[in-house]
Design a protein around this motif. Sequence first.
Motif, mmCIF file in Angstrom:
data_model
loop_
_atom_site.group_PDB
_atom_site.id
_atom_site.type_symbol
_atom_site.label_atom_id
_atom_site.label_comp_id
_atom_site.label_asym_id
_atom_site.label_seq_id
_atom_site.Cartn_x
_atom_site.Cartn_y
_atom_site.Cartn_z
ATOM 1 N N ILE A 221 0.832 -1.206 0.000
ATOM 2 C CA ILE A 221 0.000 0.000 0.000
ATOM 3 C C ILE A 221 0.869 1.260 0.000
ATOM 4 C CG2 ILE A 221 -1.896 -1.175 1.172
ATOM 5 C CD1 ILE A 221 -1.045 0.317 3.746
ATOM 6 N N PRO A 222 0.311 2.374 -0.484
ATOM 7 C CA PRO A 222 1.077 3.623 -0.493
ATOM 8 C C PRO A 222 1.181 4.236 0.900
ATOM 9 C CG PRO A 222 -1.134 4.015 -1.297
ATOM 10 C CD PRO A 222 -1.010 2.528 -1.125
ATOM 11 N N VAL A 223 2.219 5.007 1.107
ATOM 12 C CA VAL A 223 2.355 5.792 2.337
ATOM 13 C C VAL A 223 1.528 7.064 2.158
ATOM 14 C CG1 VAL A 223 3.933 7.008 3.877
ATOM 15 C CG2 VAL A 223 4.651 4.881 2.763
ATOM 16 N N VAL A 224 0.480 7.183 2.964
ATOM 17 C CA VAL A 224 -0.435 8.325 2.868
ATOM 18 C C VAL A 224 -0.583 8.950 4.251
ATOM 19 C CG1 VAL A 224 -1.673 7.336 0.906
ATOM 20 C CG2 VAL A 224 -2.460 6.836 3.229
ATOM 21 N N ASP A 225 -1.377 9.990 4.338
ATOM 22 C CA ASP A 225 -1.658 10.588 5.640
ATOM 23 C C ASP A 225 -2.442 9.604 6.511
ATOM 24 O OD1 ASP A 225 -0.421 12.980 4.971
ATOM 25 O OD2 ASP A 225 -2.268 13.873 4.194
ATOM 26 N N ASP A 226 -2.250 9.714 7.831
ATOM 27 C CA ASP A 226 -2.993 8.919 8.807
ATOM 28 C C ASP A 226 -2.709 7.427 8.658
ATOM 29 O OD1 ASP A 226 -4.591 8.541 10.975
ATOM 30 O OD2 ASP A 226 -6.470 9.154 10.013
ATOM 31 N N MET A 227 -1.422 7.089 8.554
ATOM 32 C CA MET A 227 -1.048 5.690 8.346
ATOM 33 C C MET A 227 -1.390 4.796 9.544
ATOM 34 S SD MET A 227 -0.008 4.873 5.372
ATOM 35 C CE MET A 227 0.742 3.285 5.702
ATOM 36 N N GLU A 228 -1.445 5.354 10.743
ATOM 37 C CA GLU A 228 -1.813 4.540 11.897
ATOM 38 C C GLU A 228 -3.233 4.003 11.731
ATOM 39 O OE1 GLU A 228 -1.726 4.715 16.803
ATOM 40 O OE2 GLU A 228 -1.145 6.466 15.617
ATOM 41 N N ARG A 229 -4.136 4.860 11.261
ATOM 42 C CA ARG A 229 -5.513 4.418 11.013
ATOM 43 C C ARG A 229 -5.568 3.434 9.846
ATOM 44 N NH1 ARG A 229 -10.251 6.903 8.346
ATOM 45 N NH2 ARG A 229 -8.971 8.699 7.820
ATOM 46 N N VAL A 230 -4.764 3.684 8.831
ATOM 47 C CA VAL A 230 -4.723 2.781 7.680
ATOM 48 C C VAL A 230 -4.282 1.388 8.113
ATOM 49 C CG1 VAL A 230 -3.502 2.281 5.527
ATOM 50 C CG2 VAL A 230 -4.373 4.595 5.957
ATOM 51 N N MET A 231 -3.226 1.293 8.900
ATOM 52 C CA MET A 231 -2.712 -0.016 9.289
ATOM 53 C C MET A 231 -3.609 -0.720 10.299
ATOM 54 S SD MET A 231 -0.319 -0.974 7.469
ATOM 55 C CE MET A 231 -0.076 -2.465 8.423
ATOM 56 N N ALA A 232 -4.496 0.028 10.941
ATOM 57 C CA ALA A 232 -5.462 -0.609 11.833
ATOM 58 C C ALA A 232 -6.543 -1.354 11.058
ATOM 59 C CB ALA A 232 -6.102 0.443 12.738
#
Length: 329
Positions: A221-232
């Motif tokens: 996946i791309p590195v985007v804003d709010d990665m903590e929420r993305v990885m959750a």
Amino acid sequence: MPELTTSDFDRLRDTRAGHPERIASVLASRRRRPLLGEDGKLFIVAADHPARGALAVRDDPAAMANRYDLLERLVVALGRPGVDGVLGTPDILEDLALLGALDDKVVVGSMNRGGLRGATFEMDDRYTAYSAASIADSGFDFAKLLIRVALSDAGTAPTLEATARAVTESAARRLPIMLEPFMSDRRDGTVVNDLSAEAVITSMAIAAGLGESSAYSWLKIPVVDDMERVMAATTLPTLLLGGDPASRPLETYAKWADALALPGVRGLVVGRTLLYPSDGDVAGAVDVAAGLVHSGTQHTGLSTDPHDSSADPVGSASINEPVSEGSNA
């Protein structure tokens, strides 16, 4: 391995013309390694873009057109410490095998290349390269596919169906498979990926559910804003697609480092932006990324020159504009 010479390319061409059967024997004798090392991380260099007709890097529309130059850059990158492997189509991976560059590397076979860049059928992304069977038969370690989901394009449906089949076939062979999902759309005739956190999360949910088993599924996946929420949003092992560090190196490397520290993130997959760095120093660009993946190098002072701690970020932000499969960059 040592720097490539004209003789190396002479032998490669002669083998392809006169003894193509040697490719299979070279692959069979390739020295393999475990998928993950002691730190459980992976740094993979990607080079499967040309098969989709995507040859551009930044403002050079034909940067990847010279195959000999590309192979030289790949051999430099694969020779650097901390580079675990390479992602490519059969033509590139077999060239690298004949050049002796794949020993002790994780080799990732790219599967769907039929959605050619700019084509009217781009979203109907046919599986025209490796299959799960051919990747396993080649003695490779990983499969990779691209999933661009365009809700307004009917070509997405056969792509999803074929992708689910590829995931199922890979799981049956216990072959790890890397799924690179995007929510995409056409704007002014060009396929554009939605890089909002919400869209990335949605694409991850769709990709994770494809196939009869997710046991061997990974995400890219791309590195985007709010990665903590993305990885959750996932328990699947995840690799990051980085942005282009050329214009704002400090910010880009800092965001890579922050994302790499998140639970579930297993490493980085980067291609054109490191193989064709703006300063021409492939080894330097690769070393910075490898340090972030494997040693958690602090990003303070990082730049496109790993020895230059004084470079300031300039230009427009690029971390939200990764040079992805679906990009024209």
